[in-house]
Design an enzyme around this catalytic site. Sequence first.
Site, short mmCIF file in Angstrom:
data_model
loop_
_atom_site.label_atom_id
_atom_site.label_comp_id
_atom_site.label_asym_id
_atom_site.label_seq_id
_atom_site.Cartn_x
_atom_site.Cartn_y
_atom_site.Cartn_z
N TYR A 40 0.84 -1.21 0.00
CA TYR A 40 0.00 0.00 0.00
C TYR A 40 0.88 1.26 0.00
CZ TYR A 40 -3.29 3.46 2.00
OH TYR A 40 -4.05 4.58 2.24
N ILE A 80 -6.78 9.29 9.47
CA ILE A 80 -8.09 9.94 9.41
C ILE A 80 -9.08 8.98 10.07
CG2 ILE A 80 -9.84 10.95 7.89
CD1 ILE A 80 -7.05 12.36 7.78
#
Length: 252
Positions: A159, A192
């Site tokens: 990722y 987040i």
Amino acid sequence: MYLNFNHKYVLVTGATGEIGRQICLDFILEGALVIPLYRNDCKKEKFLNWLKENGANLDSVFPYKADLTKRDDIKSAINRILKEHNKIDVLVNCAGYAVEMPFLMLEDNQIDDQININYLAPMIVMKEVLRSMFINKGGNIVNISSATATKFGRGVSVYGSAKAGLERFTKIIAQEVGKKGIRVNSVSPGVIDTDMSQDLIARGKNNIKEFTALRKYGTPIDVSKAVLFLASDDTAGFITGHVLNVDGGIFL
Ligand SMILES: NC(=O)c1ccc[n+]([C@@H]2O[C@H](COP(=O)([O-])OP(=O)(O)OC[C@H]3O[C@@H](n4cnc5c(N)ncnc54)[C@H](OP(=O)(O)O)[C@@H]3O)[C@@H](O)[C@H]2O)c1
């Protein structure tokens, strides 16, 4: 200061995600016509309901379906969009997929999907969209990267490196298309507070906050405001090839 998105067509991938839907909402509230790309019909309905509950006029929303792991799907969706709406003024590549696990434990399909969704799909989407931006002599692209592209990385080898590739791609394409009046930037969120980061938040307990200067997690609104800022020629007209960290000062 005005953002001037009235009647602008804004294509958002990963629109049904928590950050993507906020980006769609904020563009709509600024007068834009939003084209969300989605892959799941149930999630599309939930997304449209959420937009409505949060004050969006659904007459400004034109959803299209595409699985971003399928090149033909992407191409045919964008061809249809351009046929039906003629132009795309702003593209936000927001779709993402992360499997947090040591590299040797990843299945082959998990490696492929993370590269395809985080790195290859934005390239394919950009190639299709840039053709029309060239004809229209302008446009704005914002890619959503991740702090893992440059900072912490254990457990997110594929990722993080896919997002790092996306950041470098952003800068190189910005050089190539700047003379056509097209700006290409990237927003790099830290942690987040969304579904995607719940495992990380749970495992890290409060450690991550301690490494974050502002001692808190971000919200989808924090990311969305940065995207709108970069996408507007009124606020960011001389900014291109930039990676804007929206991470509360993580690992400074
Ligand atoms: N949350 C964070 O802490 C954080 C931090 C740094 C960066 N980011 C980045 O921010 C972006 C949005 O993240 P998020 O938190 O909103 O995650 P999310 O809620 O999981 O949203 C991801 C979106 O990508 C879509 N997607 C995944 N695979 C797809 C595929 N094959 N085809 C089409 N769409 C696909 C998902 O569609 P479905 O709804 O159908 O699953 C969803 O709309 C991502 O690029 C992510 O990497 C997030």
